[in-house]
Design an enzyme around this catalytic site. Sequence first.
Site, PDB file in Angstrom:
ATOM      1  N   LYS A 127      -2.640  -3.373  16.119  1.00 15.53           N
ATOM      2  CA  LYS A 127      -3.324  -2.240  15.471  1.00 15.53           C
ATOM      3  C   LYS A 127      -4.166  -1.489  16.497  1.00 15.53           C
ATOM      4  O   LYS A 127      -4.181  -0.255  16.529  1.00 15.53           O
ATOM      5  CB  LYS A 127      -4.199  -2.739  14.303  1.00 15.53           C
ATOM      6  CG  LYS A 127      -3.401  -3.240  13.098  1.00 15.53           C
ATOM      7  CD  LYS A 127      -2.608  -2.115  12.442  1.00 15.53           C
ATOM      8  CE  LYS A 127      -1.631  -2.606  11.410  1.00 15.53           C
ATOM      9  NZ  LYS A 127      -0.680  -1.592  10.944  1.00 15.53           N
TER      10      LYS A 127
ATOM     11  N   TYR B  41      -1.558  -9.660  15.750  1.00 20.72           N
ATOM     12  CA  TYR B  41      -1.481  -8.599  14.745  1.00 20.72           C
ATOM     13  C   TYR B  41      -2.596  -7.576  14.975  1.00 20.72           C
ATOM     14  O   TYR B  41      -2.359  -6.366  15.026  1.00 20.72           O
ATOM     15  CB  TYR B  41      -1.599  -9.200  13.331  1.00 20.72           C
ATOM     16  CG  TYR B  41      -2.015  -8.207  12.287  1.00 20.72           C
ATOM     17  CD1 TYR B  41      -1.109  -7.286  11.773  1.00 20.72           C
ATOM     18  CD2 TYR B  41      -3.336  -8.162  11.821  1.00 20.72           C
ATOM     19  CE1 TYR B  41      -1.503  -6.348  10.830  1.00 20.72           C
ATOM     20  CE2 TYR B  41      -3.736  -7.236  10.879  1.00 20.72           C
ATOM     21  CZ  TYR B  41      -2.822  -6.328  10.387  1.00 20.72           C
ATOM     22  OH  TYR B  41      -3.222  -5.404   9.462  1.00 20.72           O
TER      23      TYR B  41
ATOM     24  N   ARG C 272     -11.044 -21.518   7.761  1.00 19.75           N
ATOM     25  CA  ARG C 272      -9.759 -21.085   8.324  1.00 19.75           C
ATOM     26  C   ARG C 272     -10.035 -20.516   9.723  1.00 19.75           C
ATOM     27  O   ARG C 272     -10.968 -19.704   9.878  1.00 19.75           O
ATOM     28  CB  ARG C 272      -9.151 -20.009   7.414  1.00 19.75           C
ATOM     29  CG  ARG C 272      -7.837 -19.450   7.897  1.00 19.75           C
ATOM     30  CD  ARG C 272      -7.191 -18.539   6.855  1.00 19.75           C
ATOM     31  NE  ARG C 272      -7.894 -17.276   6.664  1.00 19.75           N
ATOM     32  CZ  ARG C 272      -7.476 -16.304   5.880  1.00 19.75           C
ATOM     33  NH1 ARG C 272      -6.366 -16.455   5.163  1.00 19.75           N
ATOM     34  NH2 ARG C 272      -8.165 -15.188   5.750  1.00 19.75           N
TER      35      ARG C 272
ATOM     36  N   SER D 267      -6.588  -1.059  10.471  1.00 19.89           N
ATOM     37  CA  SER D 267      -7.283  -2.145   9.772  1.00 19.89           C
ATOM     38  C   SER D 267      -8.652  -2.346  10.385  1.00 19.89           C
ATOM     39  O   SER D 267      -8.863  -2.092  11.583  1.00 19.89           O
ATOM     40  CB  SER D 267      -6.450  -3.419   9.941  1.00 19.89           C
ATOM     41  OG  SER D 267      -7.222  -4.560   9.641  1.00 19.89           O
TER      42      SER D 267
ATOM     43  N   ASP E 132      12.214   2.920   4.892  1.00 18.56           N
ATOM     44  CA  ASP E 132      11.923   1.484   4.800  1.00 18.56           C
ATOM     45  C   ASP E 132      13.206   0.711   5.068  1.00 18.56           C
ATOM     46  O   ASP E 132      14.293   1.216   4.779  1.00 18.56           O
ATOM     47  CB  ASP E 132      11.396   1.154   3.386  1.00 18.56           C
ATOM     48  CG  ASP E 132      10.477  -0.047   3.384  1.00 18.56           C
ATOM     49  OD1 ASP E 132      10.935  -1.140   3.778  1.00 18.56           O
ATOM     50  OD2 ASP E 132       9.310   0.090   2.995  1.00 18.56           O
TER      51      ASP E 132
ATOM     52  N   VAL F 294     -10.828 -22.551  -1.128  1.00 15.91           N
ATOM     53  CA  VAL F 294     -11.785 -21.599  -0.563  1.00 15.91           C
ATOM     54  C   VAL F 294     -12.065 -22.078   0.858  1.00 15.91           C
ATOM     55  O   VAL F 294     -12.548 -23.198   1.058  1.00 15.91           O
ATOM     56  CB  VAL F 294     -13.079 -21.541  -1.397  1.00 15.91           C
ATOM     57  CG1 VAL F 294     -14.097 -20.631  -0.728  1.00 15.91           C
ATOM     58  CG2 VAL F 294     -12.775 -21.088  -2.818  1.00 15.91           C
TER      59      VAL F 294
ATOM     60  N   ILE G 289       0.851  -1.204   0.000  1.00 25.36           N
ATOM     61  CA  ILE G 289       0.000   0.000   0.000  1.00 25.36           C
ATOM     62  C   ILE G 289       0.882   1.248   0.000  1.00 25.36           C
ATOM     63  O   ILE G 289       0.568   2.251  -0.652  1.00 25.36           O
ATOM     64  CB  ILE G 289      -0.967  -0.002   1.208  1.00 25.36           C
ATOM     65  CG1 ILE G 289      -1.762  -1.312   1.216  1.00 25.36           C
ATOM     66  CG2 ILE G 289      -1.927   1.185   1.142  1.00 25.36           C
ATOM     67  CD1 ILE G 289      -2.561  -1.548   2.474  1.00 25.36           C
TER      68      ILE G 289
ATOM     69  N   ASP H  33      15.542   1.086  10.360  1.00 27.75           N
ATOM     70  CA  ASP H  33      14.539   0.368  11.134  1.00 27.75           C
ATOM     71  C   ASP H  33      13.782   1.391  11.984  1.00 27.75           C
ATOM     72  O   ASP H  33      14.401   2.103  12.788  1.00 27.75           O
ATOM     73  CB  ASP H  33      15.260  -0.652  12.037  1.00 27.75           C
ATOM     74  CG  ASP H  33      14.296  -1.585  12.724  1.00 27.75           C
ATOM     75  OD1 ASP H  33      13.209  -1.130  13.118  1.00 27.75           O
ATOM     76  OD2 ASP H  33      14.646  -2.769  12.878  1.00 27.75           O
TER      77      ASP H  33
HETATM   78  N1  UFG Z   1      -9.495 -16.961   1.536  1.00 28.09           N
HETATM   79  C1  UFG Z   1      -9.653 -18.180   0.937  1.00 28.09           C
HETATM   80  N2  UFG Z   1      -8.531 -18.824   0.489  1.00 28.09           N
HETATM   81  C2  UFG Z   1      -7.290 -18.308   0.597  1.00 28.09           C
HETATM   82  C3  UFG Z   1      -7.138 -17.031   1.211  1.00 28.09           C
HETATM   83  C4  UFG Z   1      -8.264 -16.400   1.675  1.00 28.09           C
HETATM   84  O1  UFG Z   1     -10.766 -18.691   0.818  1.00 28.09           O
HETATM   85  O2  UFG Z   1      -6.298 -18.943   0.173  1.00 28.09           O
HETATM   86  C5  UFG Z   1     -10.691 -16.254   2.011  1.00 28.09           C
HETATM   87  C6  UFG Z   1     -10.668 -16.007   3.510  1.00 28.09           C
HETATM   88  O3  UFG Z   1     -11.183 -17.101   4.204  1.00 28.09           O
HETATM   89  C7  UFG Z   1     -11.548 -14.758   3.609  1.00 28.09           C
HETATM   90  C8  UFG Z   1     -11.279 -14.013   2.296  1.00 28.09           C
HETATM   91  O4  UFG Z   1     -10.729 -14.987   1.415  1.00 28.09           O
HETATM   92  O5  UFG Z   1     -12.879 -15.127   3.631  1.00 28.09           O
HETATM   93  C9  UFG Z   1     -10.298 -12.878   2.454  1.00 28.09           C
HETATM   94  O6  UFG Z   1      -9.134 -13.371   3.120  1.00 28.09           O
HETATM   95  P1  UFG Z   1      -7.778 -12.552   3.184  1.00 28.09           P
HETATM   96  O7  UFG Z   1      -6.790 -13.411   3.899  1.00 28.09           O
HETATM   97  O8  UFG Z   1      -7.410 -12.056   1.833  1.00 28.09           O
HETATM   98  O9  UFG Z   1      -8.166 -11.290   4.037  1.00 28.09           O
HETATM   99  P2  UFG Z   1      -8.762 -11.193   5.517  1.00 28.09           P
HETATM  100  O10 UFG Z   1     -10.094 -10.570   5.384  1.00 28.09           O
HETATM  101  O11 UFG Z   1      -8.660 -12.441   6.267  1.00 28.09           O
HETATM  102  O12 UFG Z   1      -7.664 -10.258   6.170  1.00 28.09           O
HETATM  103  C10 UFG Z   1      -7.644  -8.915   5.866  1.00 28.09           C
HETATM  104  C11 UFG Z   1      -6.226  -8.357   5.977  1.00 28.09           C
HETATM  105  C12 UFG Z   1      -5.757  -8.399   7.390  1.00 28.09           C
HETATM  106  C13 UFG Z   1      -6.771  -7.804   8.309  1.00 28.09           C
HETATM  107  C14 UFG Z   1      -8.114  -8.452   8.122  1.00 28.09           C
HETATM  108  C15 UFG Z   1      -9.182  -7.798   8.957  1.00 28.09           C
HETATM  109  O13 UFG Z   1      -5.343  -9.101   5.174  1.00 28.09           O
HETATM  110  O14 UFG Z   1      -4.570  -7.644   7.472  1.00 28.09           O
HETATM  111  O15 UFG Z   1      -8.509  -8.296   6.765  1.00 28.09           O
HETATM  112  O16 UFG Z   1     -10.380  -8.499   8.870  1.00 28.09           O
HETATM  113  F1  UFG Z   1      -6.412  -7.981   9.595  1.00 28.09           F
END
Ligand code: UFG
Length: 343
Positions: free
Chosen positions: A160, A156, A300, A131, A34, A224, A15, A61
């Site tokens: 935040k 994590y 998950r 977040s 960075d 999924v 980002i 850092d």
């Molecule tokens: N998902 C899958 N398969 C994968 C990866 C993700 O089905 O291989 C699904 C997850 O279960 C979820 C959706 O896709 O339903 C989105 O998952 P992400 O991991 O892309 O994102 P998240 O919503 O879990 O996480 C994001 C940010 C985090 C933050 C979080 C807050 O990446 O930094 O939102 O809810 F903390």
Amino acid sequence: MEKQVVVVTGGAGYIGSHTVVALHLAGYTPVIIDNFSNSKPDVLKGIAEIIGEKPQLFELDCRSKSDMQQALENCAAIGEIAGIIHFAAYKAVGESTEKPLDYFENNIGSTASLLGAMSELGVSNLVFSSSCTVYGQPEESPVDELAPILPAESPYGYTKQACERLITDSFNSSMSLSACLLRYFNPIGAHQSAAIGELPIGHPNNLIPYLTQATAGLRGPLTVFGNDYPTDDGTCIRDYIHVMDLARAHVAAIKWLQSNEPSCEAFNLGTGQGKSVSEVIAAFEKANGISVPYAFGPRRAGDVVSIFANAEKAHQNLGWKCELSLEEALRDAWKWQQKLSKA
Ligand code: UFG
């Protein structure tokens, strides 16, 4: 006119790099801080392809207050510091459960050092990369900024919440500070030029990088995570926002801080539209004319069933709203993956 410098910690990250581009387009001089702990110096070349020059970089850092102070002094020599955008942090939810100490030390430590350095130098405007994870498992969506901050689902997420608290407490103290806490929903996509994008190091944890790598044949089929959730198609719902829309919101936040009385405000940044994982897969296939290899698997741990934003506060105050569609974000994500695959 003196240059308006915006310091971007973590500016070589996903980002951060897109925000550097948006800042340049808006007439600011972005300066990156960075240490490339989760990014590559090549990102600077990608940024240069878009804006015509490599942004200035200080490699350090952020946990070191004295290094931060020195870097801010160097930035102040370039021009007037209009504000600081603090992205630099670890961000993998799963990893944070294995290495909580690293997350506490890095994420909270760097924010504390930055606030200390800002105070020493009299720099007031801060935009913090937060977040929607601060809302935990919300009772209902859309969530607005008044939704309760629920116990964090991961170390994590806790960092935040803690950083938001640290910034709010600093604002309430005698420190001269004005801050926007930007709560992102799910950033996806890449710059339209495909010169920069998301560069996950190792196995991607997030949906879109895994999906694009699986579609490119670099990984096995996408799993999924769960199709038995209480949603229309059984898969989880999120609010996917184009990273360039998100980047523009940071510019709007800096402008808002420059033109308003000191305050400390949280803003949700999302589209307001919830999309299920199955809908995202279908939209990706339609936008790119390619099929995604995937299979349904178990849930998950820690996943929120459904969360999407009410981003009206950002619209009203920052004059910002999303302009790019899910399809555009998915096209840009695929364009970026194809470029990476060729490299
Ligand atoms: N998902 C899958 N398969 C994968 C990866 C993700 O089905 O291989 C699904 C997850 O279960 C979820 C959706 O896709 O339903 C989105 O998952 P992400 O991991 O892309 O994102 P998240 O919503 O879990 O996480 C994001 C940010 C985090 C933050 C979080 C807050 O990446 O930094 O939102 O809810 F903390």
